[in-house]
Each structure stands twice: as structure tokens, then as C-alpha cells.
Design a protein around this motif. Structure first.
Motif, PDB file in Angstrom:
ATOM      1  N   ALA A 128     -25.331  29.061  -5.395  1.00 32.46           N
ATOM      2  CA  ALA A 128     -26.620  28.888  -4.748  1.00 32.46           C
ATOM      3  C   ALA A 128     -26.979  30.168  -3.995  1.00 32.46           C
ATOM      4  CB  ALA A 128     -26.574  27.708  -3.781  1.00 32.46           C
ATOM      5  N   GLN A 129     -28.229  30.538  -4.072  1.00 31.16           N
ATOM      6  CA  GLN A 129     -28.694  31.728  -3.370  1.00 31.16           C
ATOM      7  C   GLN A 129     -29.192  31.335  -1.977  1.00 31.16           C
ATOM      8  OE1 GLN A 129     -28.702  34.910  -3.957  1.00 31.16           O
ATOM      9  NE2 GLN A 129     -27.893  34.910  -6.028  1.00 31.16           N
ATOM     10  N   PRO A 130     -28.470  31.743  -0.915  1.00 36.77           N
ATOM     11  CA  PRO A 130     -28.952  31.434   0.433  1.00 36.77           C
ATOM     12  C   PRO A 130     -30.308  32.089   0.670  1.00 36.77           C
ATOM     13  CG  PRO A 130     -26.683  32.235   0.462  1.00 36.77           C
ATOM     14  CD  PRO A 130     -27.223  32.500  -0.909  1.00 36.77           C
ATOM     15  N   LEU A 131     -31.098  31.451   1.485  1.00 35.31           N
ATOM     16  CA  LEU A 131     -32.422  31.977   1.793  1.00 35.31           C
ATOM     17  C   LEU A 131     -32.387  32.670   3.148  1.00 35.31           C
ATOM     18  CD1 LEU A 131     -34.664  28.981   0.631  1.00 35.31           C
ATOM     19  CD2 LEU A 131     -34.115  31.086  -0.611  1.00 35.31           C
ATOM     20  N   TYR A 132     -32.842  33.913   3.148  1.00 37.73           N
ATOM     21  CA  TYR A 132     -32.921  34.684   4.379  1.00 37.73           C
ATOM     22  C   TYR A 132     -34.365  35.100   4.597  1.00 37.73           C
ATOM     23  CZ  TYR A 132     -27.927  35.109   3.337  1.00 37.73           C
ATOM     24  OH  TYR A 132     -26.620  34.851   3.032  1.00 37.73           O
ATOM     25  N   THR A 133     -34.753  35.161   5.848  1.00 35.21           N
ATOM     26  CA  THR A 133     -36.100  35.624   6.153  1.00 35.21           C
ATOM     27  C   THR A 133     -36.100  37.157   6.148  1.00 35.21           C
ATOM     28  OG1 THR A 133     -35.764  35.763   8.540  1.00 35.21           O
ATOM     29  CG2 THR A 133     -36.421  33.606   7.632  1.00 35.21           C
ATOM     30  N   PRO A 134     -37.265  37.751   5.907  1.00 36.84           N
ATOM     31  CA  PRO A 134     -37.337  39.220   5.981  1.00 36.84           C
ATOM     32  C   PRO A 134     -36.863  39.765   7.319  1.00 36.84           C
ATOM     33  CG  PRO A 134     -39.283  38.345   4.901  1.00 36.84           C
ATOM     34  CD  PRO A 134     -38.524  37.153   5.417  1.00 36.84           C
ATOM     35  N   ASP A 135     -37.178  39.065   8.402  1.00 40.81           N
ATOM     36  CA  ASP A 135     -36.739  39.524   9.724  1.00 40.81           C
ATOM     37  C   ASP A 135     -35.222  39.526   9.831  1.00 40.81           C
ATOM     38  OD1 ASP A 135     -39.306  39.964  10.581  1.00 40.81           O
ATOM     39  OD2 ASP A 135     -39.490  38.056  11.655  1.00 40.81           O
ATOM     40  N   GLN A 136     -34.566  38.505   9.263  1.00 46.81           N
ATOM     41  CA  GLN A 136     -33.109  38.448   9.300  1.00 46.81           C
ATOM     42  C   GLN A 136     -32.488  39.614   8.531  1.00 46.81           C
ATOM     43  OE1 GLN A 136     -32.731  34.422   7.713  1.00 46.81           O
ATOM     44  NE2 GLN A 136     -31.793  33.732   9.634  1.00 46.81           N
ATOM     45  N   ILE A 137     -33.056  39.924   7.376  1.00 46.01           N
ATOM     46  CA  ILE A 137     -32.500  40.989   6.550  1.00 46.01           C
ATOM     47  C   ILE A 137     -32.739  42.349   7.185  1.00 46.01           C
ATOM     48  CG2 ILE A 137     -32.678  42.145   4.310  1.00 46.01           C
ATOM     49  CD1 ILE A 137     -31.128  39.454   4.400  1.00 46.01           C
ATOM     50  N   MET A 138     -33.918  42.554   7.755  1.00 44.04           N
ATOM     51  CA  MET A 138     -34.183  43.832   8.422  1.00 44.04           C
ATOM     52  C   MET A 138     -33.264  44.013   9.625  1.00 44.04           C
ATOM     53  SD  MET A 138     -38.275  44.581   8.023  1.00 44.04           S
ATOM     54  CE  MET A 138     -38.956  42.920   8.000  1.00 44.04           C
ATOM     55  N   GLU A 139     -32.982  42.925  10.322  1.00 46.05           N
ATOM     56  CA  GLU A 139     -32.066  42.987  11.463  1.00 46.05           C
ATOM     57  C   GLU A 139     -30.643  43.271  10.997  1.00 46.05           C
ATOM     58  OE1 GLU A 139     -30.462  42.812  15.274  1.00 46.05           O
ATOM     59  OE2 GLU A 139     -32.573  42.911  14.668  1.00 46.05           O
ATOM     60  N   ALA A 140     -30.283  42.777   9.808  1.00 49.94           N
ATOM     61  CA  ALA A 140     -28.925  42.938   9.291  1.00 49.94           C
ATOM     62  C   ALA A 140     -28.713  44.266   8.585  1.00 49.94           C
ATOM     63  CB  ALA A 140     -28.612  41.793   8.322  1.00 49.94           C
ATOM     64  N   LEU A 192     -17.244  43.691  10.917  1.00 49.00           N
ATOM     65  CA  LEU A 192     -16.167  42.887  11.487  1.00 49.00           C
ATOM     66  C   LEU A 192     -16.647  41.492  11.853  1.00 49.00           C
ATOM     67  CD1 LEU A 192     -13.226  42.778  12.543  1.00 49.00           C
ATOM     68  CD2 LEU A 192     -14.109  43.580  14.752  1.00 49.00           C
ATOM     69  N   ASN A 193     -17.880  41.392  12.363  1.00 49.41           N
ATOM     70  CA  ASN A 193     -18.338  40.129  12.939  1.00 49.41           C
ATOM     71  C   ASN A 193     -19.357  39.363  12.097  1.00 49.41           C
ATOM     72  OD1 ASN A 193     -16.823  40.459  15.410  1.00 49.41           O
ATOM     73  ND2 ASN A 193     -18.313  42.024  15.999  1.00 49.41           N
ATOM     74  N   ASP A 194     -20.050  40.024  11.202  1.00 49.38           N
ATOM     75  CA  ASP A 194     -21.128  39.370  10.462  1.00 49.38           C
ATOM     76  C   ASP A 194     -20.653  38.944   9.077  1.00 49.38           C
ATOM     77  OD1 ASP A 194     -22.509  40.092  12.684  1.00 49.38           O
ATOM     78  OD2 ASP A 194     -23.941  41.410  11.678  1.00 49.38           O
ATOM     79  N   GLU A 195     -21.156  37.810   8.622  1.00 52.69           N
ATOM     80  CA  GLU A 195     -20.866  37.338   7.268  1.00 52.69           C
ATOM     81  C   GLU A 195     -21.843  37.910   6.252  1.00 52.69           C
ATOM     82  OE1 GLU A 195     -18.303  35.353   6.278  1.00 52.69           O
ATOM     83  OE2 GLU A 195     -17.536  35.573   8.319  1.00 52.69           O
ATOM     84  N   VAL A 196     -23.006  38.349   6.745  1.00 52.52           N
ATOM     85  CA  VAL A 196     -24.048  38.878   5.865  1.00 52.52           C
ATOM     86  C   VAL A 196     -24.572  40.180   6.459  1.00 52.52           C
ATOM     87  CG1 VAL A 196     -26.316  38.491   4.814  1.00 52.52           C
ATOM     88  CG2 VAL A 196     -24.737  36.566   5.127  1.00 52.52           C
ATOM     89  N   VAL A 197     -24.628  41.227   5.632  1.00 54.83           N
ATOM     90  CA  VAL A 197     -25.248  42.478   6.043  1.00 54.83           C
ATOM     91  C   VAL A 197     -26.212  42.908   4.942  1.00 54.83           C
ATOM     92  CG1 VAL A 197     -23.322  43.238   7.472  1.00 54.83           C
ATOM     93  CG2 VAL A 197     -23.389  43.885   5.055  1.00 54.83           C
ATOM     94  N   ALA A 198     -27.023  43.902   5.227  1.00 52.36           N
ATOM     95  CA  ALA A 198     -27.993  44.397   4.248  1.00 52.36           C
ATOM     96  C   ALA A 198     -27.974  45.914   4.251  1.00 52.36           C
ATOM     97  CB  ALA A 198     -29.396  43.885   4.563  1.00 52.36           C
ATOM     98  N   VAL A 199     -28.423  46.487   3.143  1.00 48.76           N
ATOM     99  CA  VAL A 199     -28.553  47.941   3.025  1.00 48.76           C
ATOM    100  C   VAL A 199     -29.936  48.232   2.474  1.00 48.76           C
ATOM    101  CG1 VAL A 199     -27.692  50.048   1.951  1.00 48.76           C
ATOM    102  CG2 VAL A 199     -26.074  48.246   2.629  1.00 48.76           C
ATOM    103  N   ALA A 200     -30.738  48.942   3.255  1.00 48.08           N
ATOM    104  CA  ALA A 200     -32.070  49.340   2.791  1.00 48.08           C
ATOM    105  C   ALA A 200     -31.941  50.522   1.840  1.00 48.08           C
ATOM    106  CB  ALA A 200     -32.959  49.715   3.972  1.00 48.08           C
TER     107      ALA A 200
END
Length: 285
Positions: free
Chosen positions: A170-182, A215-223
Motif C-alpha cells: 500500500a502506498q502511504p499518503l503524505y501531504t505536500p507539506d509533510q514531504i517538504m518538511e521531510a 536516526l529518528n524519522d521513518e520517512v524522509v524525502a529528497v528534492a
């Protein structure tokens, strides 16, 4: 128009000569795969698929067997679509046809490489097809002289895609704000309107907050840049800067147990960046 599209396996010398001609138009004559190579591959477990409109070849996919030490997989080497027929979903149709044929032939998964800074490929391979990646190869093919790759290290993601459709992922749903923050890469705009990385030190390996996030986050992003080829044309040095800085970020993430599992387009169509989504691998028990 794509309703009339047909996709079929190609096995004859004449068909494979047409494939080489199309590859030459897309990648250049010097880079085109010889017919004797594709012919040998299809006779020994490989696959060449052609996409046709009114019997005109407008796209193809070429792959051959690979072995990872444990199982045989299908190595997907080249996919090309005639420039006049791009942005019509033909690449995705070729990949789904490839998956069907791969399953018939008994391959456990399909693997291929692509440039992680090509956002259209990231959207197709990760976002639409659902492939995953935890391997980054520096300068994978050495110096390349075709228009898309010239003057930059040919860094590549190695992705894996199960031959059997995975209905459990299943593909979790993230908001754009969450991804930009990550996002581990932050940016500002240059005078030309291209993004420039701001939070990765020039000498590496210092990246603001990256160790803490991994270390602390389960989800990160790379722009990544949304228009990498245009950036390369206008500012080659900026394109190289993105190559080197994102190389470090991806390699660091993979070493810490993360893998690329998603791709999100920026909600604004004219935005300078899009995002890869990375999640921690499940620990095998």
C-alpha cells in the motif's frame, strides 16, 4: 490515439533493425545496440517488445537475463519512445507488457537503471510503476557522449520491480507539506529560475540535520530539480552541483537502511523541484 496501440514481441532481424533505427533517433547512432546483440538476447531468454501505431514502430523495450547469485532476473536495459509520441503513457504500457512477459518466462523480478535526477523517469519508475531502489552506482557507465548524458558523471539508481504484481504494498499518503518538511535537500532559486541546494556543505559530508532525521524519522524525502536537462543546458555547473550533492544524500540514506519507495510531484505545476520519498526497510526476521 493510444487505444489503437499494440505491443508485441519482436524476434526477426527486420524487426530488430527497425528497433535499432528508432534507438539511433533517440540516443544517437553511436549508442544504438547492434542487431546481432538483440537477436542473440531474444533467442536466449531475453525480450524485445515493440509498441506500434498503424504498424509504425513508435517505442520499444529491450531486456536480457541477469543473475544476482541467488536467482535469475530480467535485466531491463533500454526503453525508448519516438519523441513525436512522448507524454502519451507509452513507456508505462511497455513496462506493464514487459512485466507480463517476465512472469510468463519465470523471472522473479525485473531490474534496471536510470538517472535519479531525471524527474520524468522517477515519476514513471517509482511513482507509477511502484519499483523500489536502495542501490546507487557512481558513474555507472563511465563518460557518455549522447545529448542526455554528456558532461556529467553517469550516476544511476538500480531499481527492482517484482514480476508478479504486488497487491500487498500500500502506498502511504503524505501531504505536500509533510514531504517538504521531510526533505533532506533544501534550495533557493537562482536568477535563471533553477533551484540551488543550500543546506549541504561544499566539502561534504556535513548536511544540516541529516543524521538526526535518518536516526529518528521513518520517512524522509529528497528534492530533485524538476527540469534537469534544461538546467544542464543553461548552467552545467549547477547541474553538476546537484549531481554531487544528491549523490552523497542518497548514498547516506541507503547506508542507513532507507530505500526509495515513492515519488511526489510538487503540487505546483511550475515548481522547480519534485521529491523522492524514502522509507526504512523492514527488518527481515
Amino acid at each position: 490515439m493510444t487505444e489503437a496501440l499494440t505491443i508485441r514481441s519482436l524476434t526477426t532481424t527486420t524487426e530488430l533493425e527497425d528497433v535499432r533505427a528508432l534507438e539511433s533517433r533517440v540516443w544517437g547512432e553511436e549508442e544504438a545496440t547492434p542487431v546481432h546483440q538483440t537477436l542473440t538476447a531474444v533467442k536466449n531468454g531475453g525480450l524485445v517488445l515493440g509498441a506500434f501505431l498503424d504498424e509504425k514502430l513508435i517505442g520499444f523495450q529491450y531486456s536480457f537475463p541477469g543473475f544476482d547469485g541467488n536467482c535469475v532476473y530480467l535485466c531491463s536495459h533500454i526503453l525508448a519512445v519516438d519523441p513525436a509520441y512522448r507524454s502519451m503513457g507509452i513507456g508505462a504500457k511497455l513496462k506493464h507488457a514487459q512485466r507480463q512477459e517476465s512472469k510468463k518466462k519465470g523471472y522473479s523480478y525485473i531490474s534496471w537503471t536510470y538517472d535519479p535526477l531525471e524527474s520524468a523517469n522517477g515519476y514513471l519508475n517509482i511513482g507509477k510503476l511502484g519499483a523500489v531502489c536502495s542501490t546507487y552506482i557512481e558513474n555507472c557507465y563511465g563518460d557518455m557522449n549522447d545529448p542526455l548524458n554528456a558532461d556529467l558523471p553517469s550516476d544511476r539508481f538500480v531499481v527492482e520491480w517484482a514480476s508478479a504484481e504486488d497487491t500487498t504494498r500500500a502506498q502511504p499518503l503524505y501531504t505536500p507539506d509533510q514531504i517538504m518538511e521531510a526533505s533532506l535537500t533544501q534550495w533557493t532559486l537562482t536568477d535563471e529560475g533553477f533551484p540551488s541546494v543550500t543546506n549541504i556543505d561544499e566539502g561534504f559530508p556535513s548536511v544540516t540535520n541529516i543524521d538526526e532525521k535518518l536516526l529518528n524519522d521513518e520517512v524522509v524525502a529528497v528534492a530533485i530539480p524538476s527540469a534537469f536537462q534544461q538546467m544542464k543546458e543553461v548552467s552545467p555547473s549547477l547541474a553538476l552541483d546537484w549531481r554531487m550533492r544528491t549523490r552523497y544524500v542518497f548514498q547516506t540514506c541507503f547506508a542507513k537502511g532507507f530505500q526509495v519507495t515513492g515519488f511526489m510531484k510538487h503540487p505546483e505545476s511550475s515548481a522547480p523541484v519534485h521529491f523522492y520519498i524514502l522509507t526504512k526497510k523492514e527488518v527481515q526476521k
